[in-house]
Scaffold this active site. Structure first.
Site, PDB file in Angstrom:
ATOM      1  N   GLU A 215      -2.879   4.194 -16.415  1.00 27.42           N
ATOM      2  CA  GLU A 215      -3.885   3.904 -15.387  1.00 27.42           C
ATOM      3  C   GLU A 215      -3.296   4.095 -14.001  1.00 27.42           C
ATOM      4  O   GLU A 215      -2.079   4.027 -13.834  1.00 27.42           O
ATOM      5  CB  GLU A 215      -4.326   2.432 -15.493  1.00 27.42           C
ATOM      6  CG  GLU A 215      -5.115   2.128 -16.719  1.00 27.42           C
ATOM      7  CD  GLU A 215      -5.287   0.626 -16.927  1.00 27.42           C
ATOM      8  OE1 GLU A 215      -5.183  -0.146 -15.956  1.00 27.42           O
ATOM      9  OE2 GLU A 215      -5.503   0.237 -18.081  1.00 27.42           O
TER      10      GLU A 215
ATOM     11  N   LYS B 113      -2.232   2.785 -10.493  1.00 26.72           N
ATOM     12  CA  LYS B 113      -1.884   1.463  -9.979  1.00 26.72           C
ATOM     13  C   LYS B 113      -2.511   1.345  -8.589  1.00 26.72           C
ATOM     14  O   LYS B 113      -2.050   1.962  -7.629  1.00 26.72           O
ATOM     15  CB  LYS B 113      -0.368   1.289  -9.917  1.00 26.72           C
ATOM     16  CG  LYS B 113       0.038  -0.107  -9.503  1.00 26.72           C
ATOM     17  CD  LYS B 113       1.531  -0.325  -9.732  1.00 26.72           C
ATOM     18  CE  LYS B 113       1.917  -1.770  -9.505  1.00 26.72           C
ATOM     19  NZ  LYS B 113       1.645  -2.241  -8.145  1.00 26.72           N
TER      20      LYS B 113
ATOM     21  N   ASP C 295      -3.465  -0.011  -5.100  1.00 28.99           N
ATOM     22  CA  ASP C 295      -2.693  -0.804  -4.144  1.00 28.99           C
ATOM     23  C   ASP C 295      -3.614  -1.752  -3.387  1.00 28.99           C
ATOM     24  O   ASP C 295      -4.143  -1.416  -2.338  1.00 28.99           O
ATOM     25  CB  ASP C 295      -1.971   0.141  -3.180  1.00 28.99           C
ATOM     26  CG  ASP C 295      -0.786  -0.532  -2.523  1.00 28.99           C
ATOM     27  OD1 ASP C 295      -0.469  -1.678  -2.898  1.00 28.99           O
ATOM     28  OD2 ASP C 295      -0.178   0.079  -1.633  1.00 28.99           O
TER      29      ASP C 295
ATOM     30  N   TYR D  52      -8.952  -4.080 -14.777  1.00 33.59           N
ATOM     31  CA  TYR D  52      -8.038  -3.363 -15.665  1.00 33.59           C
ATOM     32  C   TYR D  52      -7.456  -4.230 -16.784  1.00 33.59           C
ATOM     33  O   TYR D  52      -6.567  -3.784 -17.501  1.00 33.59           O
ATOM     34  CB  TYR D  52      -6.893  -2.724 -14.885  1.00 33.59           C
ATOM     35  CG  TYR D  52      -6.275  -3.647 -13.831  1.00 33.59           C
ATOM     36  CD1 TYR D  52      -5.599  -4.795 -14.199  1.00 33.59           C
ATOM     37  CD2 TYR D  52      -6.367  -3.350 -12.480  1.00 33.59           C
ATOM     38  CE1 TYR D  52      -5.049  -5.635 -13.255  1.00 33.59           C
ATOM     39  CE2 TYR D  52      -5.812  -4.175 -11.512  1.00 33.59           C
ATOM     40  CZ  TYR D  52      -5.161  -5.314 -11.906  1.00 33.59           C
ATOM     41  OH  TYR D  52      -4.623  -6.145 -10.963  1.00 33.59           O
TER      42      TYR D  52
ATOM     43  N   LYS E  83       0.612   1.270 -20.299  1.00 31.51           N
ATOM     44  CA  LYS E  83       0.411   0.094 -21.154  1.00 31.51           C
ATOM     45  C   LYS E  83       0.364   0.518 -22.624  1.00 31.51           C
ATOM     46  O   LYS E  83      -0.327   1.491 -22.953  1.00 31.51           O
ATOM     47  CB  LYS E  83      -0.925  -0.580 -20.810  1.00 31.51           C
ATOM     48  CG  LYS E  83      -1.031  -1.007 -19.357  1.00 31.51           C
ATOM     49  CD  LYS E  83      -2.415  -1.555 -19.037  1.00 31.51           C
ATOM     50  CE  LYS E  83      -2.444  -1.976 -17.555  1.00 31.51           C
ATOM     51  NZ  LYS E  83      -3.773  -2.411 -17.118  1.00 31.51           N
TER      52      LYS E  83
ATOM     53  N   LYS F 222       6.440   3.664 -10.116  1.00 33.71           N
ATOM     54  CA  LYS F 222       6.074   3.700  -8.703  1.00 33.71           C
ATOM     55  C   LYS F 222       6.442   5.035  -8.076  1.00 33.71           C
ATOM     56  O   LYS F 222       7.573   5.503  -8.215  1.00 33.71           O
ATOM     57  CB  LYS F 222       6.821   2.599  -7.945  1.00 33.71           C
ATOM     58  CG  LYS F 222       6.427   1.205  -8.391  1.00 33.71           C
ATOM     59  CD  LYS F 222       5.428   0.612  -7.445  1.00 33.71           C
ATOM     60  CE  LYS F 222       6.051  -0.568  -6.756  1.00 33.71           C
ATOM     61  NZ  LYS F 222       5.152  -1.276  -5.887  1.00 33.71           N
TER      62      LYS F 222
ATOM     63  N   CYS G 114      -5.212   6.362  35.442  1.00 37.04           N
ATOM     64  CA  CYS G 114      -5.586   7.236  34.336  1.00 37.04           C
ATOM     65  C   CYS G 114      -4.795   8.543  34.463  1.00 37.04           C
ATOM     66  O   CYS G 114      -4.816   9.173  35.521  1.00 37.04           O
ATOM     67  CB  CYS G 114      -7.082   7.523  34.381  1.00 37.04           C
ATOM     68  SG  CYS G 114      -7.571   8.848  33.260  1.00 37.04           S
TER      69      CYS G 114
ATOM     70  N   CYS H 271      -7.539  11.442  35.451  1.00 36.70           N
ATOM     71  CA  CYS H 271      -8.353  11.537  36.666  1.00 36.70           C
ATOM     72  C   CYS H 271      -7.813  10.667  37.796  1.00 36.70           C
ATOM     73  O   CYS H 271      -8.358  10.677  38.897  1.00 36.70           O
ATOM     74  CB  CYS H 271      -9.808  11.176  36.368  1.00 36.70           C
ATOM     75  SG  CYS H 271     -10.057   9.431  36.025  1.00 36.70           S
TER      76      CYS H 271
ATOM     77  N   CYS I 204      -9.940   3.623  31.268  1.00 34.10           N
ATOM     78  CA  CYS I 204     -10.311   4.320  32.488  1.00 34.10           C
ATOM     79  C   CYS I 204     -11.808   4.131  32.605  1.00 34.10           C
ATOM     80  O   CYS I 204     -12.560   4.492  31.698  1.00 34.10           O
ATOM     81  CB  CYS I 204      -9.970   5.807  32.360  1.00 34.10           C
ATOM     82  SG  CYS I 204     -10.787   6.807  33.610  1.00 34.10           S
TER      83      CYS I 204
ATOM     84  N   CYS J 123     -14.747  10.907  33.995  1.00 35.75           N
ATOM     85  CA  CYS J 123     -13.352  11.335  33.811  1.00 35.75           C
ATOM     86  C   CYS J 123     -13.340  12.563  32.884  1.00 35.75           C
ATOM     87  O   CYS J 123     -13.877  12.512  31.776  1.00 35.75           O
ATOM     88  CB  CYS J 123     -12.550  10.200  33.183  1.00 35.75           C
ATOM     89  SG  CYS J 123     -10.920  10.678  32.593  1.00 35.75           S
TER      90      CYS J 123
HETATM   91  S1  IVH Z   1      -2.028  -4.652 -15.251  1.00 32.48           S
HETATM   92  C1  IVH Z   1       0.325  -8.001 -17.241  1.00 32.48           C
HETATM   93  N1  IVH Z   1      -3.122  -2.510 -14.195  1.00 32.48           N
HETATM   94  O1  IVH Z   1      -0.129  -4.438  -9.838  1.00 32.48           O
HETATM   95  C2  IVH Z   1      -0.196  -6.813 -16.563  1.00 32.48           C
HETATM   96  N2  IVH Z   1      -2.081  -4.084 -12.747  1.00 32.48           N
HETATM   97  O2  IVH Z   1       2.871  -5.776 -10.271  1.00 32.48           O
HETATM   98  C3  IVH Z   1      -1.145  -7.151 -15.492  1.00 32.48           C
HETATM   99  N3  IVH Z   1      -2.241  -3.513 -10.355  1.00 32.48           N
HETATM  100  O3  IVH Z   1      -0.346  -7.895 -10.289  1.00 32.48           O
HETATM  101  C4  IVH Z   1      -1.365  -6.075 -14.520  1.00 32.48           C
HETATM  102  N4  IVH Z   1      -3.383  -1.632 -10.632  1.00 32.48           N
HETATM  103  O4  IVH Z   1      -2.271  -6.728  -9.038  1.00 32.48           O
HETATM  104  C5  IVH Z   1      -2.444  -3.653 -13.957  1.00 32.48           C
HETATM  105  N5  IVH Z   1      -4.175  -0.608 -13.389  1.00 32.48           N
HETATM  106  C6  IVH Z   1      -3.505  -1.733 -13.167  1.00 32.48           C
HETATM  107  C7  IVH Z   1      -3.153  -2.147 -11.854  1.00 32.48           C
HETATM  108  C8  IVH Z   1      -2.429  -3.339 -11.685  1.00 32.48           C
HETATM  109  C9  IVH Z   1      -2.826  -2.450  -9.738  1.00 32.48           C
HETATM  110  C10 IVH Z   1      -1.512  -4.596  -9.654  1.00 32.48           C
HETATM  111  C11 IVH Z   1      -1.829  -5.989 -10.146  1.00 32.48           C
HETATM  112  C12 IVH Z   1      -0.521  -6.554 -10.639  1.00 32.48           C
HETATM  113  C13 IVH Z   1       0.488  -5.680  -9.963  1.00 32.48           C
HETATM  114  C14 IVH Z   1       1.698  -5.549 -10.876  1.00 32.48           C
END
Ligand code: IVH
Length: 667
Positions: A114, A116, A118, A227, A291, A315, A409, A412, A427, A432
């Site tokens: 999946e 991740k 942010d 998720y 996962k 990451k 400015c 002008c 300004c 201007c």
């Molecule tokens: S699974 C036990 N899936 O990343 C597993 N986490 O450091 C639970 N996050 O605390 C997390 N996208 O806030 C999972 N597709 C995703 C995610 C995700 C972002 C965040 C989440 C978690 C942190 C992990």
């Protein structure tokens, strides 16, 4: 007829809930915004007559609840673990080997990969089918109760959709995030209002979830991808992938990019696929989550005190670069705000060369103590906007004196002014030339009147020579006048004239955005155009009528009334009308490339949101409808398409992939 009212209230709630899921979670709307508004209005009307029947999970109750003092703490039923991070493919392989070893398996294990997201991790508790509580992750054991704020997020169902397994109790976990575009717009507003901008979309999302006033959270346009589940009763799933599907069928928004991988090689392919591609998403993704798919295997693997052994985060690096501040210059924006900008020794970051970075305002420079000659670390906020992260110390090197704002400015010469409580210097000379140049560039920009070839070099000369003093001046330019400019050959001059002539039929929404009225962005412009159809009707609308429009808040309404009350603005609009700029919703004469073509959108596109795709099609003269019929010319199918795709196949309607769609809109 109280009984009948009660039934009607229930019916409306069911109907609205169904459309909420279709629109916000599945990206597959079936009715127009207007029809939706009508349903909501009927519901609110009935509820106002029977306040005793209002329940907290009614769709009318998204923004409710008073301003809080602070958030109560809630203990999580099962701990919200965080993920172990890996940064290289090698480390990812080691994770896979550990999984195999711990399971005593010697060949393949299925994984789900999946994105991740942010943002901010949250847990959503449902009791007896209704959203009962939403909490932040906090320290993993307990978090803050932010229920009222989470309720404002439309893709969080307030009630679970009916489901064949009869699921009534559940804790869904997901990530609340803010789209990059939203983040940029929010920061622009904050800067204009003299507030400190958020450093990145994650901070903006986290800050917005933790606001004490839910009505402000509601205005922030947050979204969520779920998720995982912290528990589900009954539990009909055997794999994580099934859980994701189940969450979708309960009405949640799960990310359409989740991929089921049959073996580890497929996992590695996803890692490579998203390395660069993640930048083209509309939200920030800082890595992938891998996962183990089988829930039985997950249980067997278990967790350490902090992390599950069955999942890991891969990451991607946020690329940073070191460079030097060559100069700090001040730029005058189209509203007169003066923004200090660092001129940098050009460096490569996240796929492009960066030579400048905005420093936002005087206070920001002071806070980071950035001076000319300093070595600095830079990165891209939200992967797009270059920013100076910090000054890198160079021991022994003598630094220049701190930066000071100019007194006048830079364009002008008018003395500049900083209003109390504002962060920006301005300004105040509305004629201007720098402001005019910026206004013209905005007017001509791609999302506004889309006048190709009208770039800085030409605009600078037109303004400096006083050939153009306002927008309408563009429409009386002649070839003779243009070729007298430096570095503009006859052919380019003619191209520019053609583009200017074409822009007359850009349409009402684009024109409204192009005028550069404060707070009127693309979205507001298109809502206003759709509602009022013509400039005349919009100019006649008063504050109250404007504010009553769905999605138009008091700030926009006020800004519009102020704008139209000024004679200079009314004169400018009249002149634009006189030169033939179209000021009504319909395009004249069918100039659009997609004129007369009917589109249906289904599934999630990667590069466009629903609204963007729609806008694109409409701007080219096409129409977007919600149901497939034999009048439909094209069905654009993104990831996870709905039943519309089947219908299109049945009717033999042409189906476009995202890239084919792009080819068409780009011509
Ligand atoms: S699974 C036990 N899936 O990343 C597993 N986490 O450091 C639970 N996050 O605390 C997390 N996208 O806030 C999972 N597709 C995703 C995610 C995700 C972002 C965040 C989440 C978690 C942190 C992990």
């Amino acid at each position: 007829m109280p009984d009948r009212d009660k039934q009607e209230i229930e019916r409306l709630r069911r109907e609205i809930r169904r459309h909420d899921v279709l629109y916000y979670s599945l990206d597959r709307p079936e009715i127009s915004d207007r029809e939706y508004d009508r349903l909501m209005k009927s519901l609110k009307e009935l509820e106002s007559r029977h306040a005793e029947w209002i329940v907290p999970d009614s769709p009318s109750q998204r923004v409710s609840g008073a301003v809080a003092d602070k958030f109560p703490s809630v203990a999580h039923k099962s701990p919200m673990l965080s993920l172990d991070n890996v940064y290289t493919v090698e480390e990812l392989r080691e994770f896979h080997s550990r999984v195999l070893k711990n399971l005593g398996a010697d060949k393949e294990v299925e994984y789900v990969v999946e994105l991740k997201i942010d943002g901010l991790g949250v847990a959503l508790t449902y009791e007896d089918g209704a959203f009962a509580r939403g909490a932040t992750r906090g320290d993993g054991k307990s978090g803050e109760d932010v229920t009222a704020n989470l309720k404002t997020i439309r893709s969080i169902p307030l009630r679970l959709s009916a489901d064949e397994d009869g699921i009534r109790a559940l804790e869904a976990r997901g990530e609340v995030y803010m789209d990059r575009k939203e983040f940029v717009a929010l920061n622009e507003k904050r800067i204009a209002a003299g507030e400190t901008p958020f450093a990145n979309p994650r901070n903006a999302a986290a800050g917005s979830v933790r606001l004490l006033d839910p009505s402000i959270t509601a205005s922030r346009r947050l979204n969520i991808f779920v998720y995982a589940v912290g528990g589900m009763e009954p539990m009909p799933c055997k794999t994580h992938y099934e859980i994701l599907q189940k969450l979708k069928s309960l009405g949640f928004r799960a990310n359409p990019q989740a991929a089921l991988c049959r073996n580890f090689d497929e996992v590695l392919r996803m890692v490579e696929k998203w390395r660069d591609k993640r930048r083209s998403l509309s939200y920030d993704v800082d890595g992938l989550v891998v996962k183990v798919n089988s829930l039985r295997f997950q249980e067997e693997l278990g967790s350490t005190a902090k992390h599950p052994r069955w999942a890991v985060a891969y990451k991607y690096e946020t690329e940073k670069a070191l460079t030097e501040v060559l100069d700090i210059v001040c730029q005058v924006g189209r509203t007169g705000s003066i923004t200090p900008v660092a001129v940098l020794r050009p460096v490569q970051v996240s796929g492009s060369t960066v030579g400048r970075a905005t420093l936002h305002n005087e206070d920001e420079i002071r806070r980071k103590d950035i001076r000319v000659g300093d070595a600095v670390e830079i990165e891209k906020a939200g992967e797009v906007i270059p920013k100076v992260v910090r000054v890198v110390e160079s021991p022994g090197k003598k630094r220049r004196p701190p930066f000071a704002m100019p007194e006048n400015c830079p364009e002008c010469g008018t003395p500049i002014y900083r209003a109390e409580g504002e962060a920006a210097w301005r300004c105040v000379n509305s004629s201007c030339p720098a402001q005019l140049k910026e206004r013209l560039l905005h007017f001509a920009s791609r999302n506004a009147m889309d006048i190709d070839h009208l770039g800085t070099a030409v605009v600078d000369q037109l303004v400096d020579k006083k050939t153009v003093a306002d927008f309408s001046g563009l429409y009386s330019l002649t070839l003779e006048g243009l070729v007298s400019l430096e570095r503009l050959a006859e052919k380019s001059g003619q191209n520019l004239l053609d583009a200017i002539a074409r822009s007359k039929t850009a349409g009402f929404a684009r024109l409204l955005f192009a005028l550069g009225i404060r707070h009127v962005g693309q979205r507001a412009a298109s809502v206003l155009a759709r509602t009022f159809h013509s400039m005349g009707r919009l100019m006649d609308a008063g504050f109250e009528e404007l504010e009553a429009v769905h999605e138009i808040g008091p700030a926009i309404a006020e800004s519009l009334t102020a704008y139209f009350s000024r004679q200079t603005n009314r004169d400018e609009i009249r002149r634009l009308h006189e030169v033939g700029v179209v000021m009504a919703e319909e395009r004249k004469g069918g100039t659009g490339r997609l004129q007369g073509k009917q589109f249906v959108l289904t599934g999630a596109l990667e590069k466009y949101s629903r609204d963007e795709a729609k806008e694109k099609i409409q701007s080219l003269g096409g129409r977007v409808t919600s149901t497939v019929s034999n009048k439909t010319d094209y069905v654009v199918a993104g990831a996870d398409p709905g039943s519309k795709l089947d219908k299109a196949k049945k009717l033999g309607v042409k189906i476009l992939s995202e890239s084919e769609f792009e080819d068409i809109v780009k011509g």
